[in-house]
Scaffold this active site. Structure first.
Site, PDB file in Angstrom:
ATOM      1  CG  ASP A  26      -2.000   0.631   0.940  1.00  0.00           C
ATOM      2  OD1 ASP A  26      -2.465   1.688   0.352  1.00  0.00           O
ATOM      3  OD2 ASP A  26      -2.772   1.234   2.268  1.00  0.00           O
ATOM      4  CG  ASN A  74      -7.282  -2.358  -6.067  1.00  0.00           C
ATOM      5  OD1 ASN A  74      -6.315  -3.013  -5.602  1.00  0.00           O
ATOM      6  ND2 ASN A  74      -7.817  -1.701  -4.767  1.00  0.00           N
TER       7      ASN A  74
HETATM    8  C1  FPP Z   1      -2.068  -0.159  -3.384  1.00  0.00           C
HETATM    9  O1  FPP Z   1      -1.631   1.201  -3.406  1.00  0.00           O
HETATM   10  C2  FPP Z   1      -0.700  -0.560  -4.175  1.00  0.00           C
HETATM   11  C3  FPP Z   1      -2.502  -1.455  -5.015  1.00  0.00           C
HETATM   12  C4  FPP Z   1      -3.586  -1.436  -5.356  1.00  0.00           C
HETATM   13  C5  FPP Z   1      -1.355  -1.854  -6.603  1.00  0.00           C
HETATM   14  C6  FPP Z   1       0.366  -2.845  -6.380  1.00  0.00           C
HETATM   15  C7  FPP Z   1       0.403  -3.090  -7.687  1.00  0.00           C
HETATM   16  C8  FPP Z   1       1.976  -3.184  -7.955  1.00  0.00           C
HETATM   17  C9  FPP Z   1       3.205  -2.705  -6.877  1.00  0.00           C
HETATM   18  C10 FPP Z   1       2.016  -3.800  -9.345  1.00  0.00           C
HETATM   19  C11 FPP Z   1       1.963  -4.515  -9.916  1.00  0.00           C
HETATM   20  C12 FPP Z   1       2.045  -5.753  -8.792  1.00  0.00           C
HETATM   21  C13 FPP Z   1       3.319  -6.838  -9.169  1.00  0.00           C
HETATM   22  C14 FPP Z   1       2.669  -8.176  -8.380  1.00  0.00           C
HETATM   23  C15 FPP Z   1       4.414  -6.705  -9.773  1.00  0.00           C
HETATM   24  P1  FPP Z   1      -2.745   2.582  -3.356  1.00  0.00           P
HETATM   25  O2  FPP Z   1      -2.492   2.809  -4.551  1.00  0.00           O
HETATM   26  O3  FPP Z   1      -3.639   2.569  -2.232  1.00  0.00           O
HETATM   27  O4  FPP Z   1      -1.284   3.488  -3.070  1.00  0.00           O
HETATM   28  P2  FPP Z   1      -2.744   5.326  -1.778  1.00  0.00           P
HETATM   29  O5  FPP Z   1      -3.464   4.123  -0.950  1.00  0.00           O
HETATM   30  O6  FPP Z   1      -1.370   5.800  -1.340  1.00  0.00           O
HETATM   31  O7  FPP Z   1      -3.049   6.009  -3.029  1.00  0.00           O
END
Ligand code: FPP
Length: 246
Positions: A26, A74
């Site tokens: 996150d 998501n």
């Molecule tokens: C949460 O941060 C993250 C995600 C929903 C996506 C995670 C994806 C990756 C790290 C990339 C691809 C993965 C792999 C396994 C190669 P957020 O966007 O909710 O952050 P925020 O809370 O700060 O908005």
């Protein structure tokens, strides 16, 4: 710098590592926003962090690593962001396939892959099948995953078997039920890590994390490093796990 009595919070006993570490990756969006960058830039750096941490887990001997890459919720994000995350997964998996022979990493996907593009779905299935015999380290990628959805699907499958007389309700134990989850055969996580300052489970491994230790840190996922992982492992090793006993 001398520590003079201050506990080194990155000190880890590598002979007592958790068997299974699970991570809610996150804070990608906030990391990007803080730098005046688009959210997708945070995901791109987050994907690199995932590679670093997965490699380190394999090197130090953590047997199972499970990461939350995309939740059932998501899909509510803007289409460009969803496409960017899917694109990063595709890129990562293609590279992972190339590395697989060398590293002997087994990949599994937890979640309903059916809404993915046929190309990404095929890539996930191919990666999972081609690595099925590898026993080095198992990386589970939660993709279109939700803990409640997982439990519902398991309950439905078991109920359907009861309806046709293949199973009886009395046969359902915790162990049997676990076998109906995406995570069938994988031991429960010992340690669940959530960076970015949020202290919620957000529908992640609801059944499996019943006795997990939790570790929260304010560091956003793109800044999560091997040192941050060692802090989490060190904190885990300082806990006393009693599993309901005394
Ligand atoms: C949460 O941060 C993250 C995600 C929903 C996506 C995670 C994806 C990756 C790290 C990339 C691809 C993965 C792999 C396994 C190669 P957020 O966007 O909710 O952050 P925020 O809370 O700060 O908005």
């Amino acid at each position: 710098m001398p520590l003079f009595g201050k506990k080194d919070e990155t000190k880890v006993d590598f002979s007592r590592l958790p068997q299974h570490v699970a991570i809610i990756m996150d804070g990608n969006g906030r990391w990007a926003k803080g730098r005046g960058l688009p959210r997708t830039a945070g995901h791109a750096v987050g994907a690199e962090t995932f590679r670093t941490i997965a490699t380190y887990c394999r090197e130090i001997g953590i047997r199972y690593l499970t990461v939350y890459a995309f939740s059932t919720e998501n899909w509510k994000r803007p289409m460009e962001e969803v496409s960017a995350i899917m694109g990063l997964l595709k890129k990562y998996l293609m590279e992972a396939i190339a590395d697989m022979e060398k590293e002997k990493v087994r990949f599994c996907f937890f979640g309903d892959l059916s809404p993915l593009t046929p190309e990404l779905r095929r890539l996930c299935i191919e990666t999972q099948e081609r690595s099925a015999g590898y026993a080095g380290c198992q990386v589970n990628i939660c993709l279109n995953y939700g803990g409640r959805d997982e439990i519902l699907r398991a309950a439905r499958s078991f109920a359907a078997q009861c309806m046709v007389g293949e199973k009886t309700p009395e046969a359902l134990t915790e162990e049997v039920f676990s076998g109906y989850l995406w995570s069938a055969g994988v031991p429960d996580p010992d340690l669940v890590i959530r960076p970015s300052g949020e202290e919620r489970i957000s529908n992640f491994l609801l059944w499996q994390s019943a006795y997990a230790e939790f570790y929260f840190t304010d560091v956003n996922w793109p800044d999560f490093s091997k040192e941050e992982l060692r802090k989490a492992l060190s904190a885990y090793q300082s806990r006393s796990r009693r599993f309901g006993g005394i």
